[in-house]
Design a protein around this motif. Structure first.
Motif, PDB file in Angstrom:
ATOM      1  N   ALA A  21       0.801  -1.217   0.000  1.00  0.00           N
ATOM      2  CA  ALA A  21       0.000   0.000   0.000  1.00  0.00           C
ATOM      3  C   ALA A  21       0.833   1.266   0.000  1.00  0.00           C
ATOM      4  O   ALA A  21       0.371   2.305  -0.467  1.00  0.00           O
ATOM      5  N   GLY A  22       2.059   1.208   0.537  1.00  0.00           N
ATOM      6  CA  GLY A  22       2.810   2.448   0.598  1.00  0.00           C
ATOM      7  C   GLY A  22       4.187   2.352   1.198  1.00  0.00           C
ATOM      8  O   GLY A  22       4.825   3.362   1.420  1.00  0.00           O
ATOM      9  N   ASN A  23       4.682   1.164   1.484  1.00  0.00           N
ATOM     10  CA  ASN A  23       5.948   1.045   2.188  1.00  0.00           C
ATOM     11  C   ASN A  23       7.129   0.763   1.263  1.00  0.00           C
ATOM     12  O   ASN A  23       7.939  -0.103   1.540  1.00  0.00           O
ATOM     13  N   LEU A  24       7.243   1.504   0.177  1.00  0.00           N
ATOM     14  CA  LEU A  24       8.388   1.352  -0.719  1.00  0.00           C
ATOM     15  C   LEU A  24       9.205   2.623  -0.695  1.00  0.00           C
ATOM     16  O   LEU A  24       8.664   3.723  -0.539  1.00  0.00           O
ATOM     17  N   ARG A  25      10.520   2.473  -0.872  1.00  0.00           N
ATOM     18  CA  ARG A  25      11.414   3.631  -0.902  1.00  0.00           C
ATOM     19  C   ARG A  25      12.339   3.501  -2.115  1.00  0.00           C
ATOM     20  O   ARG A  25      12.970   2.467  -2.326  1.00  0.00           O
ATOM     21  N   TYR A  26      12.399   4.567  -2.870  1.00  0.00           N
ATOM     22  CA  TYR A  26      13.222   4.574  -4.075  1.00  0.00           C
ATOM     23  C   TYR A  26      13.883   5.930  -4.274  1.00  0.00           C
ATOM     24  O   TYR A  26      13.455   6.939  -3.706  1.00  0.00           O
ATOM     25  N   SER A  27      14.876   5.946  -5.122  1.00  0.00           N
ATOM     26  CA  SER A  27      15.520   7.194  -5.535  1.00  0.00           C
ATOM     27  C   SER A  27      14.869   7.712  -6.806  1.00  0.00           C
ATOM     28  O   SER A  27      14.093   7.009  -7.466  1.00  0.00           O
ATOM     29  N   ALA A  28      15.222   8.934  -7.182  1.00  0.00           N
ATOM     30  CA  ALA A  28      14.715   9.490  -8.438  1.00  0.00           C
ATOM     31  C   ALA A  28      15.250   8.697  -9.629  1.00  0.00           C
ATOM     32  O   ALA A  28      14.571   8.577 -10.657  1.00  0.00           O
ATOM     33  N   ILE A  29      16.449   8.134  -9.515  1.00  0.00           N
ATOM     34  CA  ILE A  29      16.974   7.282 -10.588  1.00  0.00           C
ATOM     35  C   ILE A  29      16.066   6.076 -10.768  1.00  0.00           C
ATOM     36  O   ILE A  29      15.682   5.721 -11.892  1.00  0.00           O
ATOM     37  N   ASP A  30      15.731   5.428  -9.653  1.00  0.00           N
ATOM     38  CA  ASP A  30      14.832   4.266  -9.717  1.00  0.00           C
ATOM     39  C   ASP A  30      13.501   4.634 -10.349  1.00  0.00           C
ATOM     40  O   ASP A  30      13.003   3.941 -11.246  1.00  0.00           O
ATOM     41  N   MET A  31      12.919   5.724  -9.880  1.00  0.00           N
ATOM     42  CA  MET A  31      11.588   6.098 -10.342  1.00  0.00           C
ATOM     43  C   MET A  31      11.590   6.540 -11.802  1.00  0.00           C
ATOM     44  O   MET A  31      10.602   6.352 -12.522  1.00  0.00           O
ATOM     45  N   ALA A  32      12.695   7.122 -12.268  1.00  0.00           N
ATOM     46  CA  ALA A  32      12.798   7.473 -13.685  1.00  0.00           C
ATOM     47  C   ALA A  32      12.765   6.206 -14.532  1.00  0.00           C
ATOM     48  O   ALA A  32      12.143   6.170 -15.602  1.00  0.00           O
ATOM     49  N   ARG A  33      13.402   5.173 -14.076  1.00  0.00           N
ATOM     50  CA  ARG A  33      13.390   3.904 -14.811  1.00  0.00           C
ATOM     51  C   ARG A  33      11.994   3.273 -14.794  1.00  0.00           C
ATOM     52  O   ARG A  33      11.556   2.668 -15.768  1.00  0.00           O
ATOM     53  N   TYR A  34      11.320   3.435 -13.679  1.00  0.00           N
ATOM     54  CA  TYR A  34       9.941   2.955 -13.589  1.00  0.00           C
ATOM     55  C   TYR A  34       9.061   3.693 -14.596  1.00  0.00           C
ATOM     56  O   TYR A  34       8.270   3.082 -15.326  1.00  0.00           O
ATOM     57  N   LEU A  35       9.200   5.020 -14.665  1.00  0.00           N
ATOM     58  CA  LEU A  35       8.422   5.797 -15.622  1.00  0.00           C
ATOM     59  C   LEU A  35       8.780   5.436 -17.062  1.00  0.00           C
ATOM     60  O   LEU A  35       7.900   5.341 -17.921  1.00  0.00           O
ATOM     61  N   ASN A  36      10.056   5.252 -17.343  1.00  0.00           N
ATOM     62  CA  ASN A  36      10.464   4.881 -18.702  1.00  0.00           C
ATOM     63  C   ASN A  36       9.815   3.572 -19.128  1.00  0.00           C
ATOM     64  O   ASN A  36       9.395   3.424 -20.281  1.00  0.00           O
ATOM     65  N   ALA A  37       9.727   2.622 -18.217  1.00  0.00           N
ATOM     66  CA  ALA A  37       9.086   1.340 -18.540  1.00  0.00           C
ATOM     67  C   ALA A  37       7.614   1.539 -18.846  1.00  0.00           C
ATOM     68  O   ALA A  37       7.057   0.911 -19.758  1.00  0.00           O
ATOM     69  N   HIS A  38       6.954   2.423 -18.104  1.00  0.00           N
ATOM     70  CA  HIS A  38       5.537   2.684 -18.363  1.00  0.00           C
ATOM     71  C   HIS A  38       5.346   3.436 -19.679  1.00  0.00           C
ATOM     72  O   HIS A  38       4.403   3.152 -20.431  1.00  0.00           O
ATOM     73  N   LEU A  39       6.226   4.365 -19.983  1.00  0.00           N
ATOM     74  CA  LEU A  39       6.111   5.088 -21.246  1.00  0.00           C
ATOM     75  C   LEU A  39       6.318   4.166 -22.436  1.00  0.00           C
ATOM     76  O   LEU A  39       5.673   4.308 -23.476  1.00  0.00           O
ATOM     77  N   ALA A  40       7.215   3.205 -22.280  1.00  0.00           N
ATOM     78  CA  ALA A  40       7.460   2.253 -23.362  1.00  0.00           C
ATOM     79  C   ALA A  40       6.387   1.177 -23.424  1.00  0.00           C
ATOM     80  O   ALA A  40       6.276   0.476 -24.429  1.00  0.00           O
ATOM     81  N   ALA A  41       5.582   1.065 -22.339  1.00  0.00           N
ATOM     82  CA  ALA A  41       4.593  -0.016 -22.226  1.00  0.00           C
ATOM     83  C   ALA A  41       5.253  -1.320 -22.649  1.00  0.00           C
ATOM     84  O   ALA A  41       4.789  -2.041 -23.524  1.00  0.00           O
ATOM     85  N   SER A  42       6.389  -1.611 -21.989  1.00  0.00           N
ATOM     86  CA  SER A  42       7.288  -2.675 -22.419  1.00  0.00           C
ATOM     87  C   SER A  42       6.769  -4.088 -22.209  1.00  0.00           C
ATOM     88  O   SER A  42       7.446  -5.047 -22.559  1.00  0.00           O
ATOM     89  N   SER A  43       5.598  -4.232 -21.631  1.00  0.00           N
ATOM     90  CA  SER A  43       4.993  -5.561 -21.490  1.00  0.00           C
ATOM     91  C   SER A  43       3.479  -5.426 -21.546  1.00  0.00           C
ATOM     92  O   SER A  43       2.937  -4.359 -21.253  1.00  0.00           O
ATOM     93  N   PRO A  44       2.787  -6.506 -21.930  1.00  0.00           N
ATOM     94  CA  PRO A  44       1.313  -6.447 -21.923  1.00  0.00           C
ATOM     95  C   PRO A  44       0.752  -6.120 -20.545  1.00  0.00           C
ATOM     96  O   PRO A  44      -0.296  -5.481 -20.437  1.00  0.00           O
ATOM     97  N   ALA A  45       1.453  -6.539 -19.498  1.00  0.00           N
ATOM     98  CA  ALA A  45       0.974  -6.250 -18.143  1.00  0.00           C
ATOM     99  C   ALA A  45       1.002  -4.751 -17.869  1.00  0.00           C
ATOM    100  O   ALA A  45       0.069  -4.193 -17.279  1.00  0.00           O
ATOM    101  N   ILE A  46       2.072  -4.081 -18.278  1.00  0.00           N
ATOM    102  CA  ILE A  46       2.143  -2.637 -18.078  1.00  0.00           C
ATOM    103  C   ILE A  46       1.020  -1.942 -18.827  1.00  0.00           C
ATOM    104  O   ILE A  46       0.333  -1.067 -18.293  1.00  0.00           O
ATOM    105  N   ALA A  47       0.813  -2.330 -20.081  1.00  0.00           N
ATOM    106  CA  ALA A  47      -0.260  -1.718 -20.877  1.00  0.00           C
ATOM    107  C   ALA A  47      -1.615  -1.922 -20.206  1.00  0.00           C
ATOM    108  O   ALA A  47      -2.470  -1.020 -20.219  1.00  0.00           O
ATOM    109  N   LEU A  48      -1.816  -3.083 -19.593  1.00  0.00           N
ATOM    110  CA  LEU A  48      -3.080  -3.369 -18.922  1.00  0.00           C
ATOM    111  C   LEU A  48      -3.328  -2.402 -17.767  1.00  0.00           C
ATOM    112  O   LEU A  48      -4.477  -1.964 -17.553  1.00  0.00           O
ATOM    113  N   THR A  49      -2.270  -2.026 -17.044  1.00  0.00           N
ATOM    114  CA  THR A  49      -2.459  -1.143 -15.884  1.00  0.00           C
ATOM    115  C   THR A  49      -2.905   0.255 -16.287  1.00  0.00           C
ATOM    116  O   THR A  49      -3.407   0.999 -15.454  1.00  0.00           O
TER     117      THR A  49
END
Length: 490
Positions: free
Chosen positions: A266-294
């Motif tokens: 629900a909310g107990n994750l901690r990341y850096s801006a580097i980590d989160m940029a990579r997370y956003l890049n994966a969502h922008l690329a919709a690099s898997s059908p699962a990401i596109a589904l979300t």
């Protein structure tokens, strides 16, 4: 999230962000020829003492730029893109993505009754014949309580500066087993699938379901499906103190960390801006059908506000699709958004509670700096200023004749109204809230904000009337109840 949001723990492995292209973009040329205006926007959060430190990642066309200001802690080092922050309810989008993977692997079905994946004894997870489904857990319509145990009750008599500590102590030794015992006695607050409401319990329960289905821990699933594929650090392991930002409450006091194990999903994750940029890049690329589904709306429509797998799906003032989420813990705030059609997104991390709205405003200012304001919105602002907000509806209608793409969401108009009030223009702000009520007559939040606008202009009777209407639409609106009590006092 505001579980105060339980957010959690981390170790990191950091990989340098190295560009694979030697060509200078227009972005690079601007940065070399004049000061970057985004630096000033970011630094303002710190100079205005809204947070001790802030870290921003801006992703555009597979490239990332980082902007940092302030300190990780008052006795610590300057913030960098490697500094680790609690991300709050943005964690829920990670749990939603894990559900999407389980669906794509046919381990689960979105419409499954959640009780199919739990032991016997949860007959209370149904109301009026409608059970809580898995999809309800990620589109915020589960009707589950916000928090179990209810820290609000426990902290009711605590000083504001001590409420977070009371909540943290309550959850410190609270286990998943105890959560599942307490869940058997919980009551749904509505019919599932009917109304979006914040619920940390929903994501905590989804974590339990995923662990049962896979026979693996949430930490293992997170690493397998998200962190290793995206090149992120581990989100549930304590990071070194040298890169760990410390959070502060609304009064500026150091806040307890959000580290209870129950709230990982629900909310107990901690990341850096580097980590989160990579997370956003994966969502922008919709690099898997699962990401596109979300990203697919599962409740509502983008025109009026939709919800995917925890992502809020909306349209900008010029009808561009974007997805967003925010988070808050005892001492941190976060915000992220991305525009699939533009290959653009940003994430903002700050070590002060209660800044979600302010960080959202910063994200929009950064976006406008890079892309410019929408022409229709610019025309509307000019017309409203010229008329001093005399007739908002008529102005909107006139502008749309020339700019039919002009799109005004409830949240955008709401924010506009509050900005006007903060600027010392309560009458203009009230006009924006009145327009919102007329545009979204079924919204409890629209009436609540209109009540604020009326109160700001001294019209107590009308303010109370609108707060009461808000309570009729959402009986859980504590703000409306508090404002009525305040306004009826002699």
């Amino acid at each position: 999230m505001m579980r105060f949001s339980g957010d959690g723990l981390q170790r990191r492995s950091f990989l340098a962000l190295v560009s694979t292209t030697p060509l200078l973009t227009a972005w690079d040329v601007r940065a070399q020829t004049r000061p970057d205006p985004i630096d000033a926007l970011v630094a303002k959060i710190v100079t205005e003492h809204q947070a001790d430190g802030i870290s921003v990642a801006v992703v555009q066309d597979n490239r990332t730029r980082h902007y940092n200001a302030g300190l990780m802690a008052r006795d610590g080092s300057p913030v960098s893109e490697r500094s680790v922050f609690e991300i709050g309810s943005i964690s829920k989008t990670f749990t939603g993505l894990l559900l999407a993977h389980a669906i794509k692997e046919r381990r689960l079905v979105a419409s499954d009754d959640v009780r199919q994946h739990l032991p016997a004894g949860y007959d209370n997870l149904v109301r009026d014949g409608r059970p809580v489904r898995l999809i309800d857990l990620v589109n915020t319509t589960s009707a589950l309580p916000d928090n179990i145990p209810d820290w609000r009750t426990a902290a009711a008599n605590a000083k504001p500066s001590e409420a977070a500590l009371v909540a943290a102590q309550m959850l410190a030794n609270y286990s998943t087993d105890q959560l599942m015992i307490d869940l058997r006695n919980a009551s749904l607050v509505d019919v599932p699938g009917r109304t979006p409401r914040h619920s940390n319990v929903a994501s905590e329960l989804l974590r339990v379901v995923l662990e049962r289905v896979y026979g693996q821990s949430y930490q293992t699933l997170l690493a397998r499906y998200i962190e290793r594929p995206f090149g992120m650090g581990a989100g549930v392991v304590e990071p070194p103190r040298s890169i760990l930002a410390r959070g502060y409450d609304g009064t500026g006091l150091e806040a307890p960390p959000s580290i209870d194990a129950v709230s990982l999903g629900a909310g107990n994750l901690r990341y850096s801006a580097i980590d989160m940029a990579r997370y956003l890049n994966a969502h922008l690329a919709a690099s898997s059908p699962a990401i596109a589904l979300t990203h697919e709306p599962t409740f509502g429509t983008p025109e009026t506000g939709a919800i995917g797998y925890h992502w809020l799906v909306n349209k900008t003032a010029d009808s561009q699709l974007y997805l967003s989420h925010s988070g808050s813990t005892y001492g941190f705030s976060s915000y992220c958004e991305f525009y699939p059609g533009k290959g653009y997104g940003s994430v903002i991390l700050a070590n002060r509670v209660g800044l979600e709205w302010r960080l959202g405003e910063l994200a929009r200012a950064v976006h406008e700096t890079l892309f410019g304001p929408p022409a229709g919105l610019k025309a509307l602002e000019a017309m409203l200023e010229e008329s001093d907000y005399a007739d908002v509806a008529a102005s909107v209608s006139l502008v749309r004749q020339r700019y039919p793409e002009l799109h005004l969401t409830e949240d955008y108009v709401n924010g506009w109204g509050y900005r006007l009030i903060e600027a010392g223009r309560p009458v203009a702000g009230r006009a924006m809230f009145a327009f919102n009520v007329a545009s979204f007559p079924a919204s409890a939040n629209a009436y609540d904000s209109y009540g604020d606008g009326l109160a700001a202009t001294g019209d107590k009777g009308a303010a109370i009337s609108n707060y009461r209407r808000s309570l009729e639409l959402n009986p859980g609106n504590d703000h409306a109840r508090e404002m009525i009590a305040k306004l009826v006092q002699p």
